[in-house]
Design a protein around this motif. Structure first.
Motif, PDB file in Angstrom:
ATOM      1  N   LYS A 103      35.240  50.365  34.595  1.00 10.09           N
ATOM      2  CA  LYS A 103      34.477  49.460  33.738  1.00 10.09           C
ATOM      3  C   LYS A 103      34.893  48.011  33.966  1.00 10.09           C
ATOM      4  O   LYS A 103      34.048  47.126  34.072  1.00 10.09           O
ATOM      5  N   VAL A 104      36.194  47.781  34.033  1.00  9.90           N
ATOM      6  CA  VAL A 104      36.702  46.423  34.231  1.00  9.90           C
ATOM      7  C   VAL A 104      36.294  45.906  35.612  1.00  9.90           C
ATOM      8  O   VAL A 104      35.858  44.762  35.759  1.00  9.90           O
ATOM      9  N   GLY A 105      36.413  46.752  36.634  1.00 13.00           N
ATOM     10  CA  GLY A 105      36.048  46.342  37.986  1.00 13.00           C
ATOM     11  C   GLY A 105      34.580  45.983  38.109  1.00 13.00           C
ATOM     12  O   GLY A 105      34.224  44.979  38.734  1.00 13.00           O
ATOM     13  N   LEU A 106      33.718  46.787  37.516  1.00 15.68           N
ATOM     14  CA  LEU A 106      32.289  46.497  37.560  1.00 15.68           C
ATOM     15  C   LEU A 106      31.945  45.228  36.782  1.00 15.68           C
ATOM     16  O   LEU A 106      31.117  44.427  37.215  1.00 15.68           O
ATOM     17  N   THR A 107      32.609  45.032  35.657  1.00 13.55           N
ATOM     18  CA  THR A 107      32.376  43.825  34.876  1.00 13.55           C
ATOM     19  C   THR A 107      32.805  42.592  35.646  1.00 13.55           C
ATOM     20  O   THR A 107      32.072  41.598  35.723  1.00 13.55           O
ATOM     21  N   LEU A 108      34.002  42.636  36.242  1.00 10.94           N
ATOM     22  CA  LEU A 108      34.484  41.485  37.006  1.00 10.94           C
ATOM     23  C   LEU A 108      33.632  41.237  38.249  1.00 10.94           C
ATOM     24  O   LEU A 108      33.358  40.084  38.603  1.00 10.94           O
ATOM     25  N   GLY A 109      33.202  42.303  38.901  1.00  8.11           N
ATOM     26  CA  GLY A 109      32.330  42.138  40.065  1.00  8.11           C
ATOM     27  C   GLY A 109      30.999  41.510  39.687  1.00  8.11           C
ATOM     28  O   GLY A 109      30.500  40.617  40.387  1.00  8.11           O
ATOM     29  N   GLY A 110      30.421  41.955  38.594  1.00 12.29           N
ATOM     30  CA  GLY A 110      29.161  41.375  38.129  1.00 12.29           C
ATOM     31  C   GLY A 110      29.308  39.923  37.735  1.00 12.29           C
ATOM     32  O   GLY A 110      28.469  39.084  38.058  1.00 12.29           O
ATOM     33  N   LEU A 111      30.401  39.604  37.034  1.00 11.14           N
ATOM     34  CA  LEU A 111      30.637  38.210  36.660  1.00 11.14           C
ATOM     35  C   LEU A 111      30.866  37.342  37.887  1.00 11.14           C
ATOM     36  O   LEU A 111      30.432  36.187  37.928  1.00 11.14           O
ATOM     37  N   GLY A 112      31.550  37.899  38.885  1.00 10.01           N
ATOM     38  CA  GLY A 112      31.756  37.147  40.123  1.00 10.01           C
ATOM     39  C   GLY A 112      30.449  36.843  40.823  1.00 10.01           C
ATOM     40  O   GLY A 112      30.231  35.723  41.314  1.00 10.01           O
ATOM     41  N   LEU A 113      29.552  37.826  40.872  1.00  8.32           N
ATOM     42  CA  LEU A 113      28.247  37.602  41.493  1.00  8.32           C
ATOM     43  C   LEU A 113      27.401  36.606  40.700  1.00  8.32           C
ATOM     44  O   LEU A 113      26.712  35.767  41.286  1.00  8.32           O
ATOM     45  N   ILE A 114      27.463  36.685  39.389  1.00  6.56           N
ATOM     46  CA  ILE A 114      26.738  35.717  38.559  1.00  6.56           C
ATOM     47  C   ILE A 114      27.305  34.320  38.773  1.00  6.56           C
ATOM     48  O   ILE A 114      26.562  33.343  38.910  1.00  6.56           O
ATOM     49  N   GLY A 115      28.626  34.200  38.824  1.00 10.59           N
ATOM     50  CA  GLY A 115      29.248  32.902  39.079  1.00 10.59           C
ATOM     51  C   GLY A 115      28.879  32.348  40.438  1.00 10.59           C
ATOM     52  O   GLY A 115      28.623  31.147  40.586  1.00 10.59           O
TER      53      GLY A 115
END
Length: 84
Positions: free
Chosen positions: A48-60
């Protein structure tokens, strides 16, 4: 830009890790669908944390590309120096 980043991180943490959300998948067998329409699949916290951080990274990255990457535009000169 810092305020936007902080807001995105806070939203990602609240949506991704906050609460006790459980992923739901459809039952593969049609005869069990009448009794149990969905079954719960518990996902591990690091996923869950990895997917959240990956998604936030792509949004950023997308925000940086379209809003923060402000290189000066190059103007072209319409005059042709090789005219006789």
């Amino acid at each position: 830009m810092k305020k936007i980043t902080q807001t995105l991180i806070a939203c990602g943490i609240l949506l991704g890790v906050g609460g006790n959300a459980i992923a739901v998948a459809q039952s593969p067998h049609p005869h069990t669908a009448a009794r149990e329409q969905f079954r719960y699949i518990e996902q591990p916290l690091p996923l869950k944390v990895g997917l959240t951080l990956g998604g936030l990274g792509l949004i950023g990255l997308e925000l940086w590309w379209f809003l923060g990457n402000s290189s000066p535009s190059q103007t072209t000169d319409n005059e042709n120096p090789n005219t006789d």
